[in-house]
Design a protein around this motif. Structure first.
Motif, PDB file in Angstrom:
ATOM      1  N   THR A 161       0.821  -1.208   0.000  1.00  0.00           N
ATOM      2  CA  THR A 161       0.000   0.000   0.000  1.00  0.00           C
ATOM      3  C   THR A 161       0.855   1.258   0.000  1.00  0.00           C
ATOM      4  O   THR A 161       0.651   2.156  -0.797  1.00  0.00           O
ATOM      5  CB  THR A 161      -0.927   0.017   1.227  1.00  0.00           C
ATOM      6  OG1 THR A 161      -1.736  -1.154   1.192  1.00  0.00           O
ATOM      7  CG2 THR A 161      -1.837   1.222   1.199  1.00  0.00           C
ATOM      8  N   ASN A 162       1.851   1.326   0.906  1.00  0.00           N
ATOM      9  CA  ASN A 162       2.654   2.529   0.998  1.00  0.00           C
ATOM     10  C   ASN A 162       3.561   2.738  -0.195  1.00  0.00           C
ATOM     11  O   ASN A 162       3.911   3.856  -0.524  1.00  0.00           O
ATOM     12  CB  ASN A 162       3.506   2.492   2.274  1.00  0.00           C
ATOM     13  CG  ASN A 162       2.720   2.940   3.491  1.00  0.00           C
ATOM     14  OD1 ASN A 162       1.517   3.142   3.405  1.00  0.00           O
ATOM     15  ND2 ASN A 162       3.399   3.079   4.611  1.00  0.00           N
ATOM     16  N   SER A 163       3.979   1.668  -0.839  1.00  0.00           N
ATOM     17  CA  SER A 163       4.936   1.807  -1.932  1.00  0.00           C
ATOM     18  C   SER A 163       4.261   2.039  -3.278  1.00  0.00           C
ATOM     19  O   SER A 163       4.933   2.252  -4.275  1.00  0.00           O
ATOM     20  CB  SER A 163       5.824   0.564  -2.023  1.00  0.00           C
ATOM     21  OG  SER A 163       5.064  -0.565  -2.406  1.00  0.00           O
ATOM     22  N   THR A 164       2.941   2.014  -3.330  1.00  0.00           N
ATOM     23  CA  THR A 164       2.216   2.217  -4.580  1.00  0.00           C
ATOM     24  C   THR A 164       1.341   3.457  -4.482  1.00  0.00           C
ATOM     25  O   THR A 164       0.582   3.615  -3.525  1.00  0.00           O
ATOM     26  CB  THR A 164       1.323   1.004  -4.917  1.00  0.00           C
ATOM     27  OG1 THR A 164       2.137  -0.172  -4.946  1.00  0.00           O
ATOM     28  CG2 THR A 164       0.660   1.175  -6.273  1.00  0.00           C
ATOM     29  N   ALA A 165       1.469   4.333  -5.465  1.00  0.00           N
ATOM     30  CA  ALA A 165       0.619   5.524  -5.533  1.00  0.00           C
ATOM     31  C   ALA A 165       0.052   5.639  -6.938  1.00  0.00           C
ATOM     32  O   ALA A 165       0.614   5.098  -7.894  1.00  0.00           O
ATOM     33  CB  ALA A 165       1.413   6.773  -5.169  1.00  0.00           C
ATOM     34  N   LEU A 166      -1.048   6.358  -7.050  1.00  0.00           N
ATOM     35  CA  LEU A 166      -1.678   6.577  -8.347  1.00  0.00           C
ATOM     36  C   LEU A 166      -1.245   7.936  -8.874  1.00  0.00           C
ATOM     37  O   LEU A 166      -1.428   8.956  -8.205  1.00  0.00           O
ATOM     38  CB  LEU A 166      -3.199   6.522  -8.211  1.00  0.00           C
ATOM     39  CG  LEU A 166      -4.014   6.773  -9.477  1.00  0.00           C
ATOM     40  CD1 LEU A 166      -3.731   5.716 -10.531  1.00  0.00           C
ATOM     41  CD2 LEU A 166      -5.508   6.800  -9.153  1.00  0.00           C
ATOM     42  N   GLY A 167      -0.628   7.945 -10.055  1.00  0.00           N
ATOM     43  CA  GLY A 167      -0.227   9.195 -10.689  1.00  0.00           C
ATOM     44  C   GLY A 167      -1.198   9.553 -11.795  1.00  0.00           C
ATOM     45  O   GLY A 167      -1.577   8.694 -12.598  1.00  0.00           O
ATOM     46  N   ILE A 168      -1.616  10.817 -11.837  1.00  0.00           N
ATOM     47  CA  ILE A 168      -2.620  11.265 -12.801  1.00  0.00           C
ATOM     48  C   ILE A 168      -2.171  12.558 -13.469  1.00  0.00           C
ATOM     49  O   ILE A 168      -1.644  13.465 -12.815  1.00  0.00           O
ATOM     50  CB  ILE A 168      -3.977  11.501 -12.102  1.00  0.00           C
ATOM     51  CG1 ILE A 168      -4.501  10.195 -11.484  1.00  0.00           C
ATOM     52  CG2 ILE A 168      -5.010  12.077 -13.070  1.00  0.00           C
ATOM     53  CD1 ILE A 168      -5.740  10.382 -10.635  1.00  0.00           C
ATOM     54  N   ASP A 169      -2.387  12.634 -14.772  1.00  0.00           N
ATOM     55  CA  ASP A 169      -2.126  13.851 -15.540  1.00  0.00           C
ATOM     56  C   ASP A 169      -3.446  14.301 -16.152  1.00  0.00           C
ATOM     57  O   ASP A 169      -4.028  13.584 -16.972  1.00  0.00           O
ATOM     58  CB  ASP A 169      -1.079  13.572 -16.623  1.00  0.00           C
ATOM     59  CG  ASP A 169      -0.785  14.791 -17.486  1.00  0.00           C
ATOM     60  OD1 ASP A 169      -0.880  15.923 -16.971  1.00  0.00           O
ATOM     61  OD2 ASP A 169      -0.473  14.625 -18.682  1.00  0.00           O
ATOM     62  N   ILE A 170      -3.920  15.478 -15.752  1.00  0.00           N
ATOM     63  CA  ILE A 170      -5.167  16.032 -16.280  1.00  0.00           C
ATOM     64  C   ILE A 170      -4.831  17.019 -17.392  1.00  0.00           C
ATOM     65  O   ILE A 170      -4.108  17.996 -17.174  1.00  0.00           O
ATOM     66  CB  ILE A 170      -5.977  16.762 -15.188  1.00  0.00           C
ATOM     67  CG1 ILE A 170      -6.336  15.818 -14.045  1.00  0.00           C
ATOM     68  CG2 ILE A 170      -7.227  17.410 -15.799  1.00  0.00           C
ATOM     69  CD1 ILE A 170      -7.395  14.804 -14.355  1.00  0.00           C
ATOM     70  N   GLY A 171      -5.349  16.777 -18.588  1.00  0.00           N
ATOM     71  CA  GLY A 171      -5.157  17.698 -19.699  1.00  0.00           C
ATOM     72  C   GLY A 171      -6.471  18.378 -20.060  1.00  0.00           C
ATOM     73  O   GLY A 171      -7.509  18.133 -19.447  1.00  0.00           O
ATOM     74  N   GLY A 172      -6.421  19.223 -21.082  1.00  0.00           N
ATOM     75  CA  GLY A 172      -7.612  19.933 -21.494  1.00  0.00           C
ATOM     76  C   GLY A 172      -8.648  19.055 -22.149  1.00  0.00           C
ATOM     77  O   GLY A 172      -9.830  19.410 -22.230  1.00  0.00           O
TER      78      GLY A 172
END
Length: 292
Positions: A2-13
């Motif tokens: 759990t601690n070693s995994t994160a969700l990365g998100i890129d929001i574009g137009g």
């Protein structure tokens, strides 16, 4: 896990891109990448539901509860509080003055404290410093050369928008001379022919020697622009990304010579992470928590 995994998100137009990131290996987890079009002109529920659907799909690739989400978001935006300040930019007008962090958390059934935001322009550089060409450096500047001119500054553990695209430059602003449109316009001026982009220009190098001269001219412009940026920010290294960076061998040696004329000798390198940089950068906002 759990601690070693994160969700990365890129929001574009017009899109959202998301993937799970392993903060130990500092890389995107294979098979979790999702890029989906979003109607940024839609109503609040449409936008939030669209984002939540992508997040839920990506999280379905792991049995662990994803407790940490990092999001690269266009500005203007209150990144600390999670409030959108975008208005009149033909994107996300419906979210103006709303707490996006709370809306998204409620839709996902999580706490707002599980979501962090970063400026999207800084996100690329954040990723490159965390896992790419800028690793182990503490003061870095970055440029993305493509349809437009992006710039970012990294210091004190966080990257932010450099906002240099509109810097007065020659007969206009920096972006007029350091973007795809300059190559397209300049080539038409010297040849009378239209090309779609820099990639199309490169395919003509063997039959038109003027294209190499074009890259020389670009290198001089970039050197002039960068010398001021470097002197003001005093970075240890410069990282160049974006589509034009794919042709770095045609302008980087000349750029370095231009900078040497200004007594600037710091490393200038190309980005290494590609599209993953923004996702890794967003997820890395949680790295300090993972280490704790």
């Amino acid at each position: 896990m759990t601690n070693s995994t994160a969700l990365g998100i890129d929001i574009g137009g017009s899109h959202i891109t998301a993937a799970l990131v392993d903060l130990n290996t500092r890389s995107v987890i294979d098979g979790t990448w999702n890029r989906t079009r979003i109607n940024s002109q839609g109503e609040v529920a449409d936008i939030i539901n669209g984002w939540a659907a992508v997040i839920s799909e990506v999280c379905s690739h792991t049995t662990a509860d994803i407790l940490h989400i990092g999001i690269g978001m266009p500005g203007p935006f209150d990144y600390e509080q999670g409030i959108s300040l975008m208005k009149g930019q033909h994107k996300y007008d419906a979210l103006y003055n709303l707490n996006v962090k709370e809306l998204l958390a409620e839709r996902l059934g999580i706490s707002p404290q599980q979501i962090r935001f970063i400026n999207d322009a800084g996100c690329f550089l954040q990723g490159e410093v965390f896992s790419g060409a800028g690793r182990n450096y503490h003061q870095v500047i970055g440029l993305t050369l493509g349809t437009g001119l992006g710039s970012a500054v990294y210091r004190d553990g966080t990257a932010s928008d450099g906002d240099r695209w509109r810097t007065p430059f020659k007969d206009g602003i920096a972006e007029d001379y350091l973007s795809t449109r300059w190559f397209v316009k300049r080539y038409q001026e010297i040849s009378g022919e239209a090309v779609a982009d820099v990639k199309a220009l490169i395919t003509r190098i063997g039959v038109d020697d003027r294209i190499l001269q074009l890259f020389s001219e670009f290198a001089v412009n970039l050197g002039t622009f960068l010398s001021t940026f470097i002197k003001e920010e005093q970075p240890e290294i410069v990282i160049i990304g974006g589509n034009i960076a794919n042709a770095a061998d045609l302008f980087l040696p000349l750029l370095k010579k231009e900078l040497e004329k200004q007594q600037i000798s710091i490393p200038v390198v190309t980005a290494t992470l590609g599209e993953a940089a923004a996702l890794i950068g967003a997820a890395s906002l949680w790295h300090a928590f993972q280490e704790a």
